[in-house]
Design a protein around this motif. Structure first.
Motif, PDB file in Angstrom:
ATOM      1  N   ALA A   1      -0.205   0.001  -8.452  1.00 40.32           N
ATOM      2  CA  ALA A   1      -1.261   0.681  -7.708  1.00 40.32           C
ATOM      3  C   ALA A   1      -2.539  -0.145  -7.605  1.00 40.32           C
ATOM      4  O   ALA A   1      -3.387   0.151  -6.767  1.00 40.32           O
ATOM      5  CB  ALA A   1      -1.575   2.036  -8.350  1.00 40.32           C
ATOM      6  N   THR A   2      -2.676  -1.196  -8.433  1.00 43.58           N
ATOM      7  CA  THR A   2      -3.867  -2.032  -8.353  1.00 43.58           C
ATOM      8  C   THR A   2      -3.795  -3.042  -7.209  1.00 43.58           C
ATOM      9  O   THR A   2      -4.823  -3.590  -6.801  1.00 43.58           O
ATOM     10  CB  THR A   2      -4.068  -2.785  -9.674  1.00 43.58           C
ATOM     11  OG1 THR A   2      -2.925  -3.623  -9.915  1.00 43.58           O
ATOM     12  CG2 THR A   2      -4.232  -1.804 -10.821  1.00 43.58           C
ATOM     13  N   LYS A   3      -2.586  -3.298  -6.704  1.00 41.46           N
ATOM     14  CA  LYS A   3      -2.417  -4.271  -5.630  1.00 41.46           C
ATOM     15  C   LYS A   3      -1.720  -3.695  -4.400  1.00 41.46           C
ATOM     16  O   LYS A   3      -1.727  -4.323  -3.351  1.00 41.46           O
ATOM     17  CB  LYS A   3      -1.605  -5.469  -6.131  1.00 41.46           C
ATOM     18  CG  LYS A   3      -2.250  -6.215  -7.283  1.00 41.46           C
ATOM     19  CD  LYS A   3      -1.379  -7.378  -7.708  1.00 41.46           C
ATOM     20  CE  LYS A   3      -2.003  -8.137  -8.874  1.00 41.46           C
ATOM     21  NZ  LYS A   3      -1.142  -9.275  -9.313  1.00 41.46           N
ATOM     22  N   MET A   4      -1.070  -2.527  -4.530  1.00 35.24           N
ATOM     23  CA  MET A   4      -0.277  -1.968  -3.443  1.00 35.24           C
ATOM     24  C   MET A   4      -0.750  -0.563  -3.109  1.00 35.24           C
ATOM     25  O   MET A   4      -1.446   0.089  -3.897  1.00 35.24           O
ATOM     26  CB  MET A   4       1.220  -1.927  -3.817  1.00 35.24           C
ATOM     27  CG  MET A   4       1.788  -3.218  -4.351  1.00 35.24           C
ATOM     28  SD  MET A   4       3.498  -3.005  -4.874  1.00 35.24           S
ATOM     29  CE  MET A   4       3.809  -4.593  -5.647  1.00 35.24           C
ATOM     30  N   PHE A   5      -0.323  -0.092  -1.951  1.00 38.74           N
ATOM     31  CA  PHE A   5      -0.557   1.288  -1.553  1.00 38.74           C
ATOM     32  C   PHE A   5       0.634   1.745  -0.711  1.00 38.74           C
ATOM     33  O   PHE A   5       1.366   0.921  -0.142  1.00 38.74           O
ATOM     34  CB  PHE A   5      -1.864   1.437  -0.768  1.00 38.74           C
ATOM     35  CG  PHE A   5      -1.861   0.719   0.555  1.00 38.74           C
ATOM     36  CD1 PHE A   5      -1.434   1.359   1.709  1.00 38.74           C
ATOM     37  CD2 PHE A   5      -2.289  -0.595   0.642  1.00 38.74           C
ATOM     38  CE1 PHE A   5      -1.428   0.698   2.932  1.00 38.74           C
ATOM     39  CE2 PHE A   5      -2.291  -1.256   1.849  1.00 38.74           C
ATOM     40  CZ  PHE A   5      -1.860  -0.608   2.996  1.00 38.74           C
ATOM     41  N   ALA A   6       0.827   3.038  -0.634  1.00 39.78           N
ATOM     42  CA  ALA A   6       1.935   3.628   0.117  1.00 39.78           C
ATOM     43  C   ALA A   6       1.420   4.832   0.902  1.00 39.78           C
ATOM     44  O   ALA A   6       0.560   5.582   0.414  1.00 39.78           O
ATOM     45  CB  ALA A   6       3.069   4.048  -0.819  1.00 39.78           C
ATOM     46  N   VAL A   7       1.950   4.997   2.107  1.00 35.23           N
ATOM     47  CA  VAL A   7       1.549   6.116   2.966  1.00 35.23           C
ATOM     48  C   VAL A   7       2.798   6.736   3.568  1.00 35.23           C
ATOM     49  O   VAL A   7       3.800   6.064   3.832  1.00 35.23           O
ATOM     50  CB  VAL A   7       0.597   5.644   4.091  1.00 35.23           C
ATOM     51  CG1 VAL A   7      -0.736   5.220   3.525  1.00 35.23           C
ATOM     52  CG2 VAL A   7       1.213   4.507   4.897  1.00 35.23           C
ATOM     53  N   TRP A   8       2.723   8.043   3.775  1.00 34.07           N
ATOM     54  CA  TRP A   8       3.808   8.769   4.435  1.00 34.07           C
ATOM     55  C   TRP A   8       3.759   8.526   5.937  1.00 34.07           C
ATOM     56  O   TRP A   8       2.687   8.432   6.527  1.00 34.07           O
ATOM     57  CB  TRP A   8       3.711  10.266   4.173  1.00 34.07           C
ATOM     58  CG  TRP A   8       4.028  10.706   2.785  1.00 34.07           C
ATOM     59  CD1 TRP A   8       3.166  11.220   1.875  1.00 34.07           C
ATOM     60  CD2 TRP A   8       5.318  10.697   2.166  1.00 34.07           C
ATOM     61  NE1 TRP A   8       3.820  11.535   0.718  1.00 34.07           N
ATOM     62  CE2 TRP A   8       5.153  11.220   0.873  1.00 34.07           C
ATOM     63  CE3 TRP A   8       6.589  10.291   2.563  1.00 34.07           C
ATOM     64  CZ2 TRP A   8       6.205  11.349  -0.022  1.00 34.07           C
ATOM     65  CZ3 TRP A   8       7.637  10.415   1.674  1.00 34.07           C
ATOM     66  CH2 TRP A   8       7.448  10.949   0.398  1.00 34.07           C
ATOM     67  N   ARG A   9       4.933   8.464   6.554  1.00 26.43           N
ATOM     68  CA  ARG A   9       5.026   8.395   7.999  1.00 26.43           C
ATOM     69  C   ARG A   9       5.857   9.544   8.557  1.00 26.43           C
ATOM     70  O   ARG A   9       6.275   9.503   9.724  1.00 26.43           O
ATOM     71  CB  ARG A   9       5.645   7.058   8.415  1.00 26.43           C
ATOM     72  CG  ARG A   9       4.777   5.844   8.123  1.00 26.43           C
ATOM     73  CD  ARG A   9       3.484   5.838   8.905  1.00 26.43           C
ATOM     74  NE  ARG A   9       3.741   5.928  10.327  1.00 26.43           N
ATOM     75  CZ  ARG A   9       4.051   4.877  11.106  1.00 26.43           C
ATOM     76  NH1 ARG A   9       4.103   3.666  10.588  1.00 26.43           N
ATOM     77  NH2 ARG A   9       4.274   5.036  12.391  1.00 26.43           N
ATOM     78  N   ILE A  10       6.102  10.553   7.736  1.00 27.87           N
ATOM     79  CA  ILE A  10       6.857  11.730   8.165  1.00 27.87           C
ATOM     80  C   ILE A  10       6.024  12.971   7.899  1.00 27.87           C
ATOM     81  O   ILE A  10       5.043  12.948   7.137  1.00 27.87           O
ATOM     82  CB  ILE A  10       8.216  11.837   7.424  1.00 27.87           C
ATOM     83  CG1 ILE A  10       7.996  11.894   5.915  1.00 27.87           C
ATOM     84  CG2 ILE A  10       9.121  10.682   7.799  1.00 27.87           C
ATOM     85  CD1 ILE A  10       9.266  12.130   5.123  1.00 27.87           C
TER      86      ILE A  10
END
Length: 335
Positions: free
Chosen positions: A208-217
């Motif tokens: 989480a310090t270098k990456m992120f995630a998002v929903w597309r649904i």
């Protein structure tokens, strides 16, 4: 005076090589030794090996060339010159003898000598992540299992509506952040259990310090009904059992980005893609663009004029009488 070298086939331990007493005090210069080692072990251009101190070797009274013997040997090894069996065998013996003798000289007169060799190396520059900003909440958010309705509104029921899973996705089929994600390869449905599995797996395994995630649904919104076990037919439509999210082929399900490379996120994205109830794959923006280019090249280089689109549009063989209405629209794709 250059020493003379002759072959004694009875001496197997020293490769049959004997030398006279006049050369016992002769030692090659370190520069020549380094040049020989780099030329032989580094497999460089055979023209680099032009040493005047390499002695003469006689085999059955036939002298071999002095410095060009190893050069010809390396050239033949790399297919740069012709050779026969006799020349190849003599060149092999010559190289082995010289290599072992030089090692013996270095160990005898310079036991602490270390020869360092270095070659040209090229490293690709690191990726510039200066334009990427991590959001305040980098992890996937929780999705409700049941949509929220007004207090005075009864949750509506609906039919199966299989058309929501047919055909290609026309809107959410590209990466917004142009990095990595999971893309559906065919149609299907996601229930709350699948969505929670995606969220838990990605949130636990990503940095989480270098990456992120998002929903597309969207959260589950389509109701599916079911009647009780062993209940007789009739009595109207059953009660709502759970809610699902319909997915079409090419739909981006989740997107991952940040200051990372594809190899860092592929492991957990691929794990999630193989657990989903339909075919999906973990991919990147560059791979998707390459696939599109390859598909265009294949279509442009196709020499067969009778493509599925041509056959269906021209009703060849009366195919309109037996093919599906969806095949007339998508030409045997997205089956």
């Amino acid at each position: 005076m250059d020493p003379e070298w002759k072959v004694d086939c009875s001496d197997d331990e020293n490769y049959g090589l004997t030398y006279s007493s006049m050369c016992q005090q002769w030692v090659p210069s370190p520069a020549a030794v380094v040049q020989l080692f780099e030329s032989y072990t580094g497999e460089k251009d055979c023209k680099l090996l032009t040493l005047d101190w390499v002695p003469v070797l006689e085999v059955d009274g036939k002298p071999l060339a002095q410095s060009n013997a190893i050069a010809r040997y390396l050239a033949r090894q790399h297919g740069l010159a012709g050779q026969n069996d006799w020349e190849q065998s003599q060149a092999d013996m010559y190289v082995d003898c010289i290599y072992d003798l030089i090692g013996g000289f270095l160990r005898q007169w310079c036991p602490r000598m270390v020869i360092q060799t270095a070659g040209m190396k090229s490293y690709t520059p690191p990726i510039d992540y200066s334009g990427i900003e991590l959001p305040e909440k980098p992890k996937l958010t929780y999705m409700d299992k049941v949509p929220t309705y007004a207090s005075n509104l009864k949750p509506p029921k609906m039919a199966k509506r299989l058309t929501l899973m047919r055909g290609p996705e026309l809107i959410h089929n590209e990466f917004i952040h142009k990095q990595y994600g999971i893309v559906a390869l065919c149609g299907g449905r996601l229930n709350s259990g699948h969505i929670e599995m995606i969220r838990m797996t990605i949130n636990r395994k990503m940095d989480a310090t270098k990456m992120f995630a998002v929903w597309r649904i969207d959260p589950p919104w389509q109701p599916l009904t079911r009647k009780g076990q062993g209940k007789r037919m009739g009595g109207g439509k059953g009660a709502i059992d759970h809610y699902v999210t319909p997915i079409k082929a090419g739909r981006v399900i989740v997107e991952v980005g940040g200051k990372c490379e594809f190899v860092q996120v592929f492991s957990f994205l691929n794990e999630v893609a193989h657990i989903l109830p339909f075919k999906a794959k973990a991919t990147s923006y560059d791979l998707m663009e390459a696939e599109k280019m390859k598909e265009k090249e294949l279509a442009a280089s196709n020499v067969n004029p009778y493509t599925p689109e041509y056959v269906i549009k021209n009703n060849m063989g009366g195919c309109h009488d037996w093919i599906s209405p969806y095949d007339k629209k998508w030409f045997f794709k997205y089956v």
